[in-house]
Structures are given as structure tokens and as C-alpha cells.
Design a protein around this motif. Structure first.
Motif, PDB file in Angstrom:
ATOM      1  N   PRO A 107       0.688  23.019   9.961  1.00 57.68           N
ATOM      2  CA  PRO A 107      -0.186  23.707  10.873  1.00 57.68           C
ATOM      3  C   PRO A 107      -1.476  23.992  10.147  1.00 57.68           C
ATOM      4  N   THR A 108      -2.437  24.080  11.049  1.00 57.04           N
ATOM      5  CA  THR A 108      -3.828  24.585  10.355  1.00 57.04           C
ATOM      6  C   THR A 108      -4.211  25.813  10.678  1.00 57.04           C
ATOM      7  N   ASP A 109      -5.016  26.395  10.158  1.00 59.28           N
ATOM      8  CA  ASP A 109      -5.478  27.909  10.739  1.00 59.28           C
ATOM      9  C   ASP A 109      -6.203  27.918  12.012  1.00 59.28           C
ATOM     10  N   GLN A 110      -6.429  26.704  12.649  1.00 59.04           N
ATOM     11  CA  GLN A 110      -7.000  26.557  14.072  1.00 59.04           C
ATOM     12  C   GLN A 110      -6.129  26.702  15.057  1.00 59.04           C
ATOM     13  N   GLY A 111      -4.944  26.515  14.561  1.00 60.07           N
ATOM     14  CA  GLY A 111      -3.793  26.306  15.588  1.00 60.07           C
ATOM     15  C   GLY A 111      -3.702  24.949  15.996  1.00 60.07           C
ATOM     16  N   MET A 112      -3.902  24.023  15.156  1.00 60.09           N
ATOM     17  CA  MET A 112      -3.687  22.525  15.268  1.00 60.09           C
ATOM     18  C   MET A 112      -2.426  22.332  14.586  1.00 60.09           C
ATOM     19  N   VAL A 113      -2.085  20.996  14.778  1.00 62.56           N
ATOM     20  CA  VAL A 113      -0.886  20.348  13.947  1.00 62.56           C
ATOM     21  C   VAL A 113      -1.839  19.262  13.155  1.00 62.56           C
ATOM     22  N   ARG A 114      -1.597  19.016  11.844  1.00 60.13           N
ATOM     23  CA  ARG A 114      -2.482  18.197  11.232  1.00 60.13           C
ATOM     24  C   ARG A 114      -1.430  17.147  10.452  1.00 60.13           C
ATOM     25  N   ILE A 115      -1.686  15.999  10.771  1.00 57.84           N
ATOM     26  CA  ILE A 115      -0.990  14.722  10.008  1.00 57.84           C
ATOM     27  C   ILE A 115      -2.123  14.287   8.941  1.00 57.84           C
ATOM     28  N   ILE A 162       0.887  -0.987  -0.090  1.00 59.23           N
ATOM     29  CA  ILE A 162      -0.100  -0.010  -0.065  1.00 59.23           C
ATOM     30  C   ILE A 162       0.871   1.188  -0.066  1.00 59.23           C
ATOM     31  N   THR A 163       0.577   2.258  -0.779  1.00 56.14           N
ATOM     32  CA  THR A 163       1.221   3.565  -0.786  1.00 56.14           C
ATOM     33  C   THR A 163       0.257   4.381  -0.296  1.00 56.14           C
ATOM     34  N   ALA A 164       0.901   5.749   0.067  1.00 48.76           N
ATOM     35  CA  ALA A 164       0.036   6.821   0.507  1.00 48.76           C
ATOM     36  C   ALA A 164       0.886   7.967   0.637  1.00 48.76           C
ATOM     37  N   ASN A 165       0.242   9.117   0.686  1.00 40.71           N
ATOM     38  CA  ASN A 165       1.172  10.427   0.754  1.00 40.71           C
ATOM     39  C   ASN A 165       0.950  10.914   2.110  1.00 40.71           C
ATOM     40  N   LEU A 166       1.765  11.605   2.704  1.00 44.24           N
ATOM     41  CA  LEU A 166       1.894  12.141   3.996  1.00 44.24           C
ATOM     42  C   LEU A 166       1.964  13.573   4.270  1.00 44.24           C
ATOM     43  N   GLN A 167       1.393  14.241   4.625  1.00 41.50           N
ATOM     44  CA  GLN A 167       1.625  15.828   4.796  1.00 41.50           C
ATOM     45  C   GLN A 167       1.347  16.029   6.036  1.00 41.50           C
ATOM     46  N   ILE A 168       2.391  16.866   6.663  1.00 42.46           N
ATOM     47  CA  ILE A 168       2.262  17.672   8.061  1.00 42.46           C
ATOM     48  C   ILE A 168       2.489  19.227   8.210  1.00 42.46           C
ATOM     49  N   GLY A 201      -8.301   4.558  -1.335  1.00 45.13           N
ATOM     50  CA  GLY A 201      -9.423   4.529  -0.315  1.00 45.13           C
ATOM     51  C   GLY A 201      -9.219   5.078   1.176  1.00 45.13           C
ATOM     52  N   VAL A 202      -8.315   5.923   1.060  1.00 48.18           N
ATOM     53  CA  VAL A 202      -7.796   6.640   2.588  1.00 48.18           C
ATOM     54  C   VAL A 202      -7.580   8.168   2.454  1.00 48.18           C
ATOM     55  N   ASP A 203      -8.521   8.542   3.330  1.00 48.65           N
ATOM     56  CA  ASP A 203      -8.658  10.158   3.226  1.00 48.65           C
ATOM     57  C   ASP A 203      -8.617  10.289   4.739  1.00 48.65           C
ATOM     58  N   LEU A 204      -7.408  10.613   5.574  1.00 46.93           N
ATOM     59  CA  LEU A 204      -7.521  10.501   6.934  1.00 46.93           C
ATOM     60  C   LEU A 204      -6.539  11.854   7.519  1.00 46.93           C
ATOM     61  N   PRO A 205      -7.535  12.888   7.905  1.00 47.67           N
ATOM     62  CA  PRO A 205      -6.870  13.944   8.421  1.00 47.67           C
ATOM     63  C   PRO A 205      -6.776  13.644  10.013  1.00 47.67           C
ATOM     64  N   MET A 206      -5.529  13.935  10.544  1.00 45.75           N
ATOM     65  CA  MET A 206      -5.510  13.934  12.206  1.00 45.75           C
ATOM     66  C   MET A 206      -5.114  14.981  12.637  1.00 45.75           C
ATOM     67  N   ASP A 207      -5.761  15.737  13.656  1.00 46.96           N
ATOM     68  CA  ASP A 207      -5.330  17.137  14.045  1.00 46.96           C
ATOM     69  C   ASP A 207      -4.876  16.830  15.646  1.00 46.96           C
ATOM     70  N   PHE A 208      -3.936  17.629  15.976  1.00 50.21           N
ATOM     71  CA  PHE A 208      -3.484  17.395  17.525  1.00 50.21           C
ATOM     72  C   PHE A 208      -2.920  18.741  17.841  1.00 50.21           C
ATOM     73  N   ASP A 209      -3.075  19.128  19.042  1.00 49.77           N
ATOM     74  CA  ASP A 209      -2.832  20.149  19.614  1.00 49.77           C
ATOM     75  C   ASP A 209      -1.398  20.364  19.689  1.00 49.77           C
ATOM     76  N   PRO A 210      -0.777  21.353  19.828  1.00 47.81           N
ATOM     77  CA  PRO A 210       0.877  21.731  19.680  1.00 47.81           C
ATOM     78  C   PRO A 210       1.481  20.744  20.603  1.00 47.81           C
TER      79      PRO A 210
END
Length: 66
Positions: free
Chosen positions: A17-25, A9-15, A31-40
Motif C-alpha cells: 500500500p502507498t500513503d495515498q491509499g493506493m496499491v503499488r506494484i 531478464i531478472t527483476a525485483n517485484l514489490q507489492i 534498465g527498468v524502474d516501473l511503479p504501477m499504482d492501482f486503486d483498491p
């Protein structure tokens, strides 16, 4: 599937900051579209775990099992 299991399986990874002050992975693949937000603070903990894993992998040592 575990951490040591190989996969075709291959996938793209982006990391970033969001405009809401979170860090998004963001993971996107077939078949995968997975945003995961974390506080700093959570993002810093994840970064520390990534660094520790990279150091173990680079040194060729086997990590301790939990």
C-alpha cells in the motif's frame, strides 16, 4: 515476447500500500524502474486474476484462449 516466452531478464517485484491509499506494484530491474499504482478495487481484480492463474498452473490445465 508473450506470456509463454522464456527470458533471462531478472527483476525485483514489490507489492504494497502507498500513503495515498493506493496499491503499488513496483518492478525494478536492469534498465527498468516501473511503479504501477492501482486503486483498491483494481488491485482486488488483479489479485483475483493472479489466484485464477495460479490455480490453473497448479492443476496443470491449459487456460482458455481469449
Amino acid at each position: 515476447m508473450g506470456i509463454n516466452s522464456e527470458s533471462d531478464i531478472t527483476a525485483n517485484l514489490q507489492i504494497g500500500p502507498t500513503d495515498q491509499g493506493m496499491v503499488r506494484i513496483y518492478i525494478q530491474g536492469e534498465g527498468v524502474d516501473l511503479p504501477m499504482d492501482f486503486d483498491p478495487d483494481e488491485a482486488m481484480e488483479i489479485a483475483e486474476e493472479l489466484i485464477a492463474a495460479a490455480e490453473v498452473a497448479r492443476d496443470g490445465a491449459k487456460p482458455r484462449r481469449r
